[in-house]
Design an enzyme around this catalytic site. Structure first.
Site, PDB file in Angstrom:
ATOM      1  N   GLU A  64    -102.997  26.517  59.881  1.00 23.76           N
ATOM      2  CA  GLU A  64    -103.827  25.315  59.853  1.00 23.76           C
ATOM      3  C   GLU A  64    -103.056  24.160  60.496  1.00 23.76           C
ATOM      4  OE1 GLU A  64    -105.308  24.343  55.953  1.00 23.76           O
ATOM      5  OE2 GLU A  64    -106.425  22.614  56.699  1.00 23.76           O
ATOM      6  N   GLU A 226    -114.396  26.358  52.318  1.00 19.38           N
ATOM      7  CA  GLU A 226    -114.484  25.675  51.019  1.00 19.38           C
ATOM      8  C   GLU A 226    -115.660  24.700  51.027  1.00 19.38           C
ATOM      9  OE1 GLU A 226    -110.626  24.349  49.556  1.00 19.38           O
ATOM     10  OE2 GLU A 226    -109.944  26.425  49.470  1.00 19.38           O
ATOM     11  N   GLU A 358    -107.602  32.889  51.700  1.00 20.16           N
ATOM     12  CA  GLU A 358    -106.466  32.012  51.336  1.00 20.16           C
ATOM     13  C   GLU A 358    -105.945  32.517  50.002  1.00 20.16           C
ATOM     14  OE1 GLU A 358    -106.974  27.724  51.567  1.00 20.16           O
ATOM     15  OE2 GLU A 358    -108.306  27.929  53.305  1.00 20.16           O
ATOM     16  N   GLN A 408     -99.478  29.768  53.869  1.00 22.22           N
ATOM     17  CA  GLN A 408     -99.811  29.853  55.259  1.00 22.22           C
ATOM     18  C   GLN A 408     -98.619  30.432  56.006  1.00 22.22           C
ATOM     19  OE1 GLN A 408    -101.617  26.409  57.010  1.00 22.22           O
ATOM     20  NE2 GLN A 408    -102.871  25.926  55.219  1.00 22.22           N
TER      21      GLN A 408
HETATM   22  O1  AHR Z   1    -104.118  25.875  52.462  1.00 20.13           O
HETATM   23  C1  AHR Z   1    -104.241  24.518  52.193  1.00 20.13           C
HETATM   24  C2  AHR Z   1    -105.674  24.141  51.849  1.00 20.13           C
HETATM   25  O2  AHR Z   1    -106.053  24.779  50.691  1.00 20.13           O
HETATM   26  C3  AHR Z   1    -106.727  24.534  52.837  1.00 20.13           C
HETATM   27  O3  AHR Z   1    -106.855  23.644  53.885  1.00 20.13           O
HETATM   28  C4  AHR Z   1    -107.966  24.539  52.005  1.00 20.13           C
HETATM   29  O4  AHR Z   1    -108.930  25.439  52.490  1.00 20.13           O
HETATM   30  C5  AHR Z   1    -107.463  24.889  50.616  1.00 20.13           C
HETATM   31  O5  AHR Z   1    -107.923  24.029  49.669  1.00 20.13           O
END
Ligand code: AHR
Length: 559
Positions: A64, A226, A358, A408
């Site tokens: 991200e 989300e 995620e 991530q």
């Molecule tokens: O991974 C960090 C954040 O966590 C992401 O941007 C979001 O999708 C989630 O709340």
């Protein structure tokens, strides 16, 4: 102490499965040589009970535009003194390739619903600079220089750069489209830019001008992220209507598109039920995957429930926090089973699979590898065990889980790497990905693990957790068995019995350290790393002693 069965099956089911095995296959589980007197645990591997192929995509990643994930982490620029491949950090590429990263999700996360893909195409020198979604988040380190690309994104890393990064490491791209702040037409146009045939459309010509005349053939597309939160604060019904509009007509250009919907936060059944009911046949028919997010925050222990201060610490934890974090991660199993059940109410043939796009640990600020690494955190042996037990769960549900993406890739949350300027290190979680890679594409096998549970305290009340997590898969005559000893201080000796085959040889690799808080850093990049270990065949299986807070891979050749 009674030996509770740790498995996705209720005990009654196990009993009937055992008698079934005895009568049908002539195999008596209880009759196999058991040297359990000195063992704390037992694992039965049922070679004749495949669950499904382990999708390589469950070993997926997430990138991200957040803090130092993209700029510094991946993208150092073409003129950088840091060794790079067309602007991408070479050390990262070299470390990723051997773990077979399968699929990478980009550009968010919350960022995705703010992102205009057109900003990231065309001549890099002429791309617009935009304010990043995370500009005002309170987690920023007070010393961070917030005038850099993590705040004002120069868009040097756009679609082509991302796809080239995927190509360089051997992964499929998974693009997350903006549903909150762009119209549906922009989603289709992005698909057109990526996939329309060479020379066919204005956007195909733009792509050629950007250096990629041939279609990129992007298959995986997220439709919002989300959507119950940063992706628009929708109700499930409103999101279902949006999803139908976005997915009603998307040009395929001969690519079997796999659309992924914005699923629940952890096991929010109402979100899933209400979406599926409202989306109806025409909506669900377009859906390939349902994307659930599940983080382990370590929030018990009487802390305040502030969004960030209420979480646990990445490195300084006691036994209660250690076990509680792993318990939070183990809830992934009930999430999968329960979401699968809700999805079956409207999709009884299970055409839609689960995507956990995620997952991982998320601690409070304070252990960032450097100040610009927003949401960066240290990564210890505890995180490694968390990763191992999560993969064991995905394997046990290989028939349900089609993809998973750890959050991530680099410098953020449960990352595999730390990278800053010319410094680079891999984390214990990286080593788990490397050890577990042998499972990719294997046949997941039914296993039964029994062990005494471990007691601890949660919010002043007694709690317990399984002592061992394990899974097994086969490829031809090779059996891969991965075992996580969750016990924080004690080794666990486990008898592993193989039903339906005979072991010929065994080798072992173990990831363990002197303390569960052990971790790597730029100064000590190899403090935690896997080592070969001795393992021996015993009877119809293997008896092995697993160190405390460890991850072990056994490779067993069957005769
Ligand atoms: O991974 C960090 C954040 O966590 C992401 O941007 C979001 O999708 C989630 O709340």
């Amino acid at each position: 102490m009674p030996m509770p069965v740790i498995s996705s099956y209720p005990i009654d089911t196990l009993r009937s499965r055992r008698s079934l095995l005895r009568s049908a296959a002539g195999l008596a589980l209880a009759a196999l040589p058991l040297r359990a007197q000195s063992s704390e645990a037992r694992m039965d591997i049922l070679l004749q009970e495949p669950i499904g192929t382990i999708a390589p995509e469950i070993y997926g990643h997430f990138v991200e535009h957040l803090g130092a994930v993209v700029y510094d982490g991946i993208w150092v620029g073409t003129n950088s003194r840091i060794p790079n491949v067309h602007g991408m950090r070479k050390q990262l590429i070299d470390a990723l390739r051997p773990i077979r990263p399968s699929v990478i999700r980009w550009p968010g996360g919350c960022f995705a619903d703010q992102y205009d893909w057109r900003d990231g195409v065309g001549d890099p020198a002429r791309r617009p600079v935009r304010t990043n979604f995370w500009v005002d988040t309170p987690e920023w380190h007070e010393d961070a220089n917030r005038k850099g690309p993590e705040t004002y994104d120069p868009n040097h890393f756009g679609t082509i750069e991302f796809v080239r990064f995927c190509r360089a490491v051997g992964a499929e791209p998974y693009l997350a489209a903006n549903l909150r702040s762009l119209p549906a037409q922009d989603f289709w146009r992005w698909v057109e830019y990526c996939n329309s045939p060479e020379g066919s459309t204005t956007l195909a010509r733009q792509r050629a001008a950007d250096g990629e005349p041939a279609p990129l053939n992007v298959r995986y597309w997220g439709v919002g992220n989300e959507s119950w939160g940063c992706g628009g604060n929708f109700t499930p019904e409103d999101y279902a209507s949006e999803f139908r509009r976005f997915s009603a007509w998307v040009p395929s250009y001969g690519v079997k598109l796999a659309l992924i919907g914005s699923g629940p936060s952890s096991d929010n059944r109402a979100w899933t039920r209400r979406f599926f009911e409202k989306a109806g046949g025409s909506g669900i028919g377009k859906l390939w995957g349902w994307g659930a997010h599940h983080y382990s925050w370590n929030v018990s222990g009487g802390r305040t429930r502030d969004w960030f201060e209420g979480k646990g610490d990445a490195v300084n934890f006691g036994a209660d926090e250690y076990y509680e974090l792993l318990r939070e991660a183990s809830l992934t199993e009930s999430l999968i089973v329960s979401q699968w059940g809700v999805m079956a109410e409207t999709d009884p043939r299970h055409r839609v699979k689960l995507v956990i796009d995620e997952w991982g640990s998320w601690f409070k600020p304070g252990t960032e590898p450097f100040p610009e690494a927003l949401l960066g955190q240290q990564n210890t042996m505890r995180d490694a065990v968390l990763a191992g037990l999560s993969f064991d769960i995905f394997h046990r549900h290989a028939d349900k889980v089609a993809m998973a993406n750890i959050a991530q890739l680099v410098n953020c949350l449960q990352s595999l790497f730390f990278a800053h300027e010319d410094k680079f290190a891999v984390t214990p979680t990286y080593h788990v990905f490397a050890m577990y890679a042998a499972h990719q594409g294997g046949q997941s096998l039914r296993t039964e693990v029994s062990s005494p549970s471990v007691s601890y305290t949660r919010d002043g009340n007694p709690a317990n957790i399984q002592r061992v997590s394990a899974s097994a898969s086969s490829k031809g005559s090779t059996l891969t068995v991965t075992v996580n000893n969750l016990h924080m201080t004690d080794p666990t000796t486990m008898d592993i019995a193989i039903h339906g085959g005979k072991p010929r040889s065994v080798s072992a690799e173990v990831l363990a350290a002197s303390a569960p808080s052990a971790h790597n850093s730029f100064a000590q990049p190899d403090a935690v790393r896997p080592r070969p270990a001795q393992a021996a065949i015993s009877g119809n299986g293997v008896t092995h002693r697993f160190p405390p807070a460890s991850v072990t891979k056994l490779t067993i050749e069957l005769g």
